[in-house]
Design a protein around this motif. Structure first.
Motif, PDB file in Angstrom:
ATOM      1  N   GLU A   1    -113.106  15.395 -41.284  1.00 57.89           N
ATOM      2  CA  GLU A   1    -111.878  14.637 -41.492  1.00 57.89           C
ATOM      3  C   GLU A   1    -111.689  14.314 -42.976  1.00 57.89           C
ATOM      4  OE1 GLU A   1    -110.008  11.071 -39.076  1.00 57.89           O
ATOM      5  OE2 GLU A   1    -111.581  10.323 -40.421  1.00 57.89           O
TER       6      GLU A   1
ATOM      7  N   PRO B   1    -104.363  16.017 -28.338  1.00 55.69           N
ATOM      8  CA  PRO B   1    -104.659  16.492 -29.686  1.00 55.69           C
ATOM      9  C   PRO B   1    -103.934  17.793 -30.017  1.00 55.69           C
ATOM     10  CG  PRO B   1    -106.417  17.107 -28.216  1.00 55.69           C
ATOM     11  CD  PRO B   1    -105.468  16.266 -27.404  1.00 55.69           C
ATOM     12  N   THR B   2    -103.815  18.059 -31.312  1.00 49.51           N
ATOM     13  CA  THR B   2    -103.287  19.341 -31.778  1.00 49.51           C
ATOM     14  C   THR B   2    -104.353  20.422 -31.663  1.00 49.51           C
ATOM     15  OG1 THR B   2    -102.029  18.094 -33.437  1.00 49.51           O
ATOM     16  CG2 THR B   2    -102.130  20.492 -33.699  1.00 49.51           C
TER      17      THR B   2
ATOM     18  N   LEU C   1    -109.620  16.670 -31.813  1.00 48.79           N
ATOM     19  CA  LEU C   1    -110.590  16.090 -30.892  1.00 48.79           C
ATOM     20  C   LEU C   1    -111.830  16.972 -30.860  1.00 48.79           C
ATOM     21  CD1 LEU C   1    -111.443  14.108 -28.631  1.00 48.79           C
ATOM     22  CD2 LEU C   1    -110.256  15.621 -27.006  1.00 48.79           C
TER      23      LEU C   1
ATOM     24  N   PRO D   1     -98.605  14.598 -37.682  1.00 48.69           N
ATOM     25  CA  PRO D   1    -100.034  14.246 -37.696  1.00 48.69           C
ATOM     26  C   PRO D   1    -100.895  15.383 -37.139  1.00 48.69           C
ATOM     27  CG  PRO D   1     -98.736  12.432 -36.834  1.00 48.69           C
ATOM     28  CD  PRO D   1     -97.799  13.605 -36.949  1.00 48.69           C
TER      29      PRO D   1
ATOM     30  N   HIS E   1    -106.427  12.931 -38.340  1.00 51.84           N
ATOM     31  CA  HIS E   1    -107.291  12.023 -37.585  1.00 51.84           C
ATOM     32  C   HIS E   1    -108.201  12.840 -36.684  1.00 51.84           C
ATOM     33  CE1 HIS E   1    -108.312   9.317 -34.130  1.00 51.84           C
ATOM     34  NE2 HIS E   1    -108.685   8.575 -35.162  1.00 51.84           N
ATOM     35  N   VAL E   2    -109.502  12.569 -36.780  1.00 49.76           N
ATOM     36  CA  VAL E   2    -110.498  13.253 -35.950  1.00 49.76           C
ATOM     37  C   VAL E   2    -111.152  12.227 -35.035  1.00 49.76           C
ATOM     38  CG1 VAL E   2    -112.636  14.593 -35.909  1.00 49.76           C
ATOM     39  CG2 VAL E   2    -110.943  15.002 -37.721  1.00 49.76           C
ATOM     40  N   SER E   3    -111.104  12.469 -33.743  1.00 51.65           N
ATOM     41  CA  SER E   3    -111.790  11.618 -32.771  1.00 51.65           C
ATOM     42  C   SER E   3    -112.875  12.433 -32.071  1.00 51.65           C
ATOM     43  CB  SER E   3    -110.806  11.049 -31.744  1.00 51.65           C
ATOM     44  OG  SER E   3    -110.152  12.077 -31.039  1.00 51.65           O
TER      45      SER E   3
ATOM     46  N   LYS F   1    -105.502  11.981 -24.747  1.00 52.90           N
ATOM     47  CA  LYS F   1    -105.659  12.187 -26.195  1.00 52.90           C
ATOM     48  C   LYS F   1    -104.533  12.991 -26.839  1.00 52.90           C
ATOM     49  CE  LYS F   1    -109.882  10.364 -26.691  1.00 52.90           C
ATOM     50  NZ  LYS F   1    -110.226   9.314 -27.671  1.00 52.90           N
TER      51      LYS F   1
ATOM     52  N   ASP G   1    -104.002  15.823 -35.258  1.00 46.25           N
ATOM     53  CA  ASP G   1    -104.987  15.121 -34.436  1.00 46.25           C
ATOM     54  C   ASP G   1    -105.999  16.134 -33.900  1.00 46.25           C
ATOM     55  OD1 ASP G   1    -103.972  12.456 -34.569  1.00 46.25           O
ATOM     56  OD2 ASP G   1    -102.325  13.082 -33.261  1.00 46.25           O
TER      57      ASP G   1
END
Length: 259
Positions: free
Chosen positions: A88, A129-130, A66, A62, A102-104, A127, A64
């Motif tokens: 996204e 994230p990558t 942020l 995934p 996935h973008v948060s 979180k 990810d």
């Protein structure tokens, strides 16, 4: 008092007259990029890379992302039209269907770089994230934070994000012709570029990109009369530009992208 007035004005410009649009009005992800989104290639090119993004996509893990920003990261009542949501959607379009994206968004409203960076350790633990896209600089410029202190705070923030295992993209101030005579942006733009170079991370030059659109007539950023529609168009273009910027900085092979 002056700083509060300026902050309110810039945040208003950042939201482009606080759009009151419906959430379902975002443009289709499959639609071609509008002509207004066109940019010279040098504004979307970085010599720095995103190795963790590349590794995640190569391994089918995934992706990810942020986005850490302020109110200008969002569009009230139309989050699906904001630039993180558009990024996204475009990444999902451009990357293989098997690649989860996935973008948060983490809003740090009215906080300086130092105040925001102080939250990074706990934020990254929560979180993981990558990739982190850190949008900063506007509040520091409005509050006339010492540029050297700003640079030190951005450096500390970048180090914290990298220690937590994420790739980092810095995003600088938004461009607004309505406030450029009231805010000295250049020292903050320069210091963000220096930090990006010192840590070999990409800098998404939002300021230059938005100024290009304004000067070339793609968008009239001085006139807020088109409010909601203008905001959605600008955010769509920013999201598209960011998606391409990430793909290019990750140096993805054609086989790792959709045709």
């Amino acid at each position: 008092m002056k700083a509060k007035v300026l902050l309110s004005l810039v945040l208003l410009c950042g939201n482009l007259a606080a759009p009151m649009a419906r959430a379902g009005d975002a443009a289709s992800a499959a639609s071609p990029a509008p002509a207004a989104c066109e940019l010279p290639s040098y504004l979307l090119t970085s010599e720095s890379q995103l190795p963790k993004v590349a590794e995640a996509i190569k391994a089918g893990k995934p992706l990810d992302i942020l986005v850490i920003g302020s109110r200008s990261t969002t569009i009230p009542s139309s989050e699906s039209s904001s630039y993180p949501a558009r990024m996204e959607a475009i990444l999902k379009e451009k990357l293989p269907p098997s690649e989860p994206v996935h973008v948060s968004v983490e809003i740090q409203s009215k906080k300086t770089a130092e105040e925001t960076a102080s939250t990074f350790v706990k934020l990254m633990e929560a979180k993981t994230p990558t990739l982190v896209i850190w949008q900063t600089g506007t509040v520091d410029a409005i509050r006339s934070i010492d540029p050297d202190e700003f640079r030190s705070a951005v450096t500390d923030g970048v180090v914290a994000l990298q220690k937590a295992g994420a790739d980092v993209v810095l995003m600088n101030l938004q461009y607004s012709p309505r406030t450029e005579t009231m805010i000295s942006a250049q020292p903050f733009l320069d210091n963000m570029r220096v930090v990006a170079q010192e840590h070999d991370i990409p800098l998404f030059d939002r300021f230059a990109i938005m100024r290009q659109w304004n000067e070339q007539g793609q968008f009239d950023l001085f006139n807020p009369s088109r409010g909601p529609e203008l905001a959605k168009q600008v955010h769509d273009c920013l999201g598209r530009a960011l998606a391409q910027f990430v793909i290019d900085a990750a140096h993805l092979e054609p086989a790792q992208q959709q045709n």
